[in-house]
Design a protein around this motif. Structure first.
Motif, PDB file in Angstrom:
ATOM      1  N   PHE A 106       0.802  -1.076  -0.160  1.00 61.54           N
ATOM      2  CA  PHE A 106       0.190   0.097   0.052  1.00 61.54           C
ATOM      3  C   PHE A 106       1.006   1.514   0.260  1.00 61.54           C
ATOM      4  CE2 PHE A 106      -2.722  -3.247   2.170  1.00 61.54           C
ATOM      5  CZ  PHE A 106      -3.835  -3.124   1.337  1.00 61.54           C
ATOM      6  N   VAL A 107       2.333   1.146   0.305  1.00 61.59           N
ATOM      7  CA  VAL A 107       3.332   2.536   0.437  1.00 61.59           C
ATOM      8  C   VAL A 107       3.436   2.870  -0.903  1.00 61.59           C
ATOM      9  CG1 VAL A 107       4.882   3.312   1.672  1.00 61.59           C
ATOM     10  CG2 VAL A 107       2.987   2.088   2.683  1.00 61.59           C
ATOM     11  N   THR A 108       3.540   3.893  -1.878  1.00 57.24           N
ATOM     12  CA  THR A 108       3.508   4.119  -3.096  1.00 57.24           C
ATOM     13  C   THR A 108       5.177   4.126  -2.505  1.00 57.24           C
ATOM     14  OG1 THR A 108       3.090   6.077  -2.784  1.00 57.24           O
ATOM     15  CG2 THR A 108       1.671   5.235  -4.334  1.00 57.24           C
ATOM     16  N   LYS A 109       6.033   4.059  -3.253  1.00 55.55           N
ATOM     17  CA  LYS A 109       7.682   4.240  -3.239  1.00 55.55           C
ATOM     18  C   LYS A 109       7.886   4.514  -4.337  1.00 55.55           C
ATOM     19  CE  LYS A 109       9.271   1.099  -0.638  1.00 55.55           C
ATOM     20  NZ  LYS A 109       9.846   1.382   0.762  1.00 55.55           N
ATOM     21  N   LYS A 110       8.372   5.793  -4.088  1.00 54.68           N
ATOM     22  CA  LYS A 110       9.300   6.935  -5.298  1.00 54.68           C
ATOM     23  C   LYS A 110      10.870   7.713  -5.180  1.00 54.68           C
ATOM     24  CE  LYS A 110       5.488  10.901  -4.090  1.00 54.68           C
ATOM     25  NZ  LYS A 110       5.424  11.598  -3.345  1.00 54.68           N
ATOM     26  N   GLU A 111      10.996   7.446  -7.000  1.00 53.97           N
ATOM     27  CA  GLU A 111      12.501   7.071  -6.922  1.00 53.97           C
ATOM     28  C   GLU A 111      13.100   8.322  -7.058  1.00 53.97           C
ATOM     29  OE1 GLU A 111      13.553   4.256  -7.511  1.00 53.97           O
ATOM     30  OE2 GLU A 111      12.285   3.209  -7.381  1.00 53.97           O
ATOM     31  N   PHE A 112      13.979   8.188  -5.982  1.00 58.57           N
ATOM     32  CA  PHE A 112      14.456   9.483  -5.725  1.00 58.57           C
ATOM     33  C   PHE A 112      16.261   9.184  -5.977  1.00 58.57           C
ATOM     34  CE2 PHE A 112      11.609  10.618  -2.651  1.00 58.57           C
ATOM     35  CZ  PHE A 112      10.630  11.705  -3.752  1.00 58.57           C
ATOM     36  N   PRO A 113      16.885  10.523  -5.877  1.00 59.59           N
ATOM     37  CA  PRO A 113      18.583  10.252  -6.292  1.00 59.59           C
ATOM     38  C   PRO A 113      19.307   9.321  -5.010  1.00 59.59           C
ATOM     39  CG  PRO A 113      17.921  12.234  -7.070  1.00 59.59           C
ATOM     40  CD  PRO A 113      16.565  11.454  -6.492  1.00 59.59           C
ATOM     41  N   ASN A 114      19.936   9.036  -4.796  1.00 59.82           N
ATOM     42  CA  ASN A 114      20.712   8.210  -4.027  1.00 59.82           C
ATOM     43  C   ASN A 114      21.962   9.389  -3.352  1.00 59.82           C
ATOM     44  OD1 ASN A 114      19.903   5.614  -4.622  1.00 59.82           O
ATOM     45  ND2 ASN A 114      21.311   5.409  -4.798  1.00 59.82           N
ATOM     46  N   PHE A 115      21.092   9.703  -1.610  1.00 59.09           N
ATOM     47  CA  PHE A 115      21.964  10.858  -1.836  1.00 59.09           C
ATOM     48  C   PHE A 115      22.430  10.073   0.056  1.00 59.09           C
ATOM     49  CE2 PHE A 115      17.595  11.556  -0.834  1.00 59.09           C
ATOM     50  CZ  PHE A 115      17.296  12.338   1.027  1.00 59.09           C
ATOM     51  N   SER A 116      23.306  11.315   0.486  1.00 55.30           N
ATOM     52  CA  SER A 116      23.964  10.381   2.056  1.00 55.30           C
ATOM     53  C   SER A 116      24.103  11.608   2.461  1.00 55.30           C
ATOM     54  CB  SER A 116      24.984   9.519   1.865  1.00 55.30           C
ATOM     55  OG  SER A 116      26.584  10.091   1.249  1.00 55.30           O
ATOM     56  N   ALA A 117      24.728  11.694   3.509  1.00 52.24           N
ATOM     57  CA  ALA A 117      24.960  13.058   4.489  1.00 52.24           C
ATOM     58  C   ALA A 117      26.144  13.447   3.907  1.00 52.24           C
ATOM     59  CB  ALA A 117      26.076  11.928   6.301  1.00 52.24           C
ATOM     60  N   GLY A 118      26.465  14.943   3.732  1.00 47.10           N
ATOM     61  CA  GLY A 118      27.156  15.612   3.017  1.00 47.10           C
ATOM     62  C   GLY A 118      26.278  16.222   2.027  1.00 47.10           C
ATOM     63  N   ASP A 119      26.161  15.849   1.383  1.00 44.93           N
ATOM     64  CA  ASP A 119      25.140  16.718   0.136  1.00 44.93           C
ATOM     65  C   ASP A 119      24.581  17.675   0.427  1.00 44.93           C
ATOM     66  OD1 ASP A 119      26.131  14.143  -0.491  1.00 44.93           O
ATOM     67  OD2 ASP A 119      25.164  13.215  -0.886  1.00 44.93           O
ATOM     68  N   THR A 120      24.865  18.081  -0.890  1.00 47.55           N
ATOM     69  CA  THR A 120      23.734  19.468  -0.808  1.00 47.55           C
ATOM     70  C   THR A 120      23.134  19.216  -1.857  1.00 47.55           C
ATOM     71  OG1 THR A 120      25.746  21.080   0.252  1.00 47.55           O
ATOM     72  CG2 THR A 120      23.977  22.623  -0.893  1.00 47.55           C
ATOM     73  N   ILE A 121      21.348  19.329  -1.362  1.00 45.83           N
ATOM     74  CA  ILE A 121      19.999  18.586  -1.700  1.00 45.83           C
ATOM     75  C   ILE A 121      19.886  19.938  -1.172  1.00 45.83           C
ATOM     76  CG2 ILE A 121      21.102  16.410  -1.082  1.00 45.83           C
ATOM     77  CD1 ILE A 121      18.603  16.356   0.301  1.00 45.83           C
ATOM     78  N   THR A 122      18.545  20.102  -2.649  1.00 48.37           N
ATOM     79  CA  THR A 122      16.684  20.808  -2.476  1.00 48.37           C
ATOM     80  C   THR A 122      15.935  19.579  -2.703  1.00 48.37           C
ATOM     81  OG1 THR A 122      18.588  22.197  -4.056  1.00 48.37           O
ATOM     82  CG2 THR A 122      16.146  22.395  -4.255  1.00 48.37           C
ATOM     83  N   VAL A 123      15.252  20.043  -1.852  1.00 45.63           N
ATOM     84  CA  VAL A 123      13.897  19.335  -2.092  1.00 45.63           C
ATOM     85  C   VAL A 123      12.497  19.885  -1.986  1.00 45.63           C
ATOM     86  CG1 VAL A 123      12.203  17.642  -0.410  1.00 45.63           C
ATOM     87  CG2 VAL A 123      14.846  17.721   0.319  1.00 45.63           C
ATOM     88  N   TYR A 124      12.071  19.976  -3.034  1.00 50.15           N
ATOM     89  CA  TYR A 124      10.937  20.221  -3.538  1.00 50.15           C
ATOM     90  C   TYR A 124       8.937  19.692  -3.008  1.00 50.15           C
ATOM     91  CZ  TYR A 124      13.897  22.574  -7.057  1.00 50.15           C
ATOM     92  OH  TYR A 124      14.790  23.532  -7.079  1.00 50.15           O
ATOM     93  N   TYR A 125       9.247  20.156  -2.860  1.00 46.74           N
ATOM     94  CA  TYR A 125       7.715  19.620  -1.365  1.00 46.74           C
ATOM     95  C   TYR A 125       6.368  20.864  -1.701  1.00 46.74           C
ATOM     96  CZ  TYR A 125       8.572  22.880   1.777  1.00 46.74           C
ATOM     97  OH  TYR A 125       9.571  23.503   3.051  1.00 46.74           O
ATOM     98  N   GLU A 126       4.985  20.120  -1.759  1.00 44.39           N
ATOM     99  CA  GLU A 126       3.677  20.878  -1.455  1.00 44.39           C
ATOM    100  C   GLU A 126       3.602  21.119  -0.706  1.00 44.39           C
ATOM    101  OE1 GLU A 126       0.623  18.287  -3.390  1.00 44.39           O
ATOM    102  OE2 GLU A 126       1.430  19.386  -5.472  1.00 44.39           O
ATOM    103  N   ILE A 127       3.027  22.543  -0.190  1.00 44.46           N
ATOM    104  CA  ILE A 127       2.117  23.386   0.681  1.00 44.46           C
ATOM    105  C   ILE A 127       0.441  23.325   0.233  1.00 44.46           C
ATOM    106  CG2 ILE A 127       1.849  24.723   2.416  1.00 44.46           C
ATOM    107  CD1 ILE A 127       4.775  24.869   2.228  1.00 44.46           C
ATOM    108  N   LYS A 128      -0.800  22.695   0.953  1.00 44.81           N
ATOM    109  CA  LYS A 128      -1.582  23.155   1.067  1.00 44.81           C
ATOM    110  C   LYS A 128      -2.150  24.353   1.519  1.00 44.81           C
ATOM    111  CE  LYS A 128      -3.109  18.967  -0.426  1.00 44.81           C
ATOM    112  NZ  LYS A 128      -3.254  17.401   0.029  1.00 44.81           N
ATOM    113  N   GLU A 129      -2.375  25.571   1.351  1.00 48.45           N
ATOM    114  CA  GLU A 129      -2.988  26.464   1.537  1.00 48.45           C
ATOM    115  C   GLU A 129      -4.883  26.949   2.062  1.00 48.45           C
ATOM    116  OE1 GLU A 129      -0.439  29.106   1.205  1.00 48.45           O
ATOM    117  OE2 GLU A 129       1.099  28.903   2.604  1.00 48.45           O
ATOM    118  N   GLY A 130      -5.669  26.376   2.320  1.00 46.64           N
ATOM    119  CA  GLY A 130      -7.052  26.776   2.370  1.00 46.64           C
ATOM    120  C   GLY A 130      -6.889  25.932   0.676  1.00 46.64           C
TER     121      GLY A 130
END
Length: 116
Positions: free
Chosen positions: A12-36
């Motif tokens: 039941f849990v949908t898996k998303k494919e994200f690149p492999n990253f580890s501690a020390g990496d600088t990453i940008t995370v895009y996420y959705e925000i619901k306002e009203g």
């Protein structure tokens, strides 16, 4: 009981494919925000301090500096609001959890870039 939990997570849990990253990496995370009734995409860019957990309970912590204040945010890997993750820099660190990074400021807070 553990088999039942693993079965439910796999089915039941949908898996998303994200690149492999580890501690020390600088990453940008895009996420959705619901306002009203509107939704917008926001991003959070910083250094990965740690990855913890496994499977559906896996999380990662990102730290960024907002002015002179350090801001940390914990993201679950299976968060439905996560849209994408970009790796900006691969860092070369010798630990899996770089909590010592919290105490560093200025030039000492630099992380060497890993050459691929």
């Amino acid at each position: 009981m553990e088999d039942l939990v693993k079965f439910v997570q796999n089915e039941f849990v949908t898996k998303k494919e994200f690149p492999n990253f580890s501690a020390g990496d600088t990453i940008t995370v895009y996420y959705e925000i619901k306002e009203g009734n509107k939704t917008r995409t926001q991003f959070f860019r910083g250094v990965v301090i740690q990855r913890r957990g496994a499977g559906s309970t896996e999380t990662f912590t990102i730290r960024k500096m907002s002015g002179t204040i350090g801001v940390e945010r914990i993201f679950p890997v299976n968060l439905p609001a996560l849209q994408k993750i970009e790796i900006n820099k691969s860092g070369k660190v010798r630990r899996a959890r770089i909590f010592y990074f919290r105490g560093l400021t200025g030039k000492k807070a630099r992380i060497k870039e890993r050459r691929n």
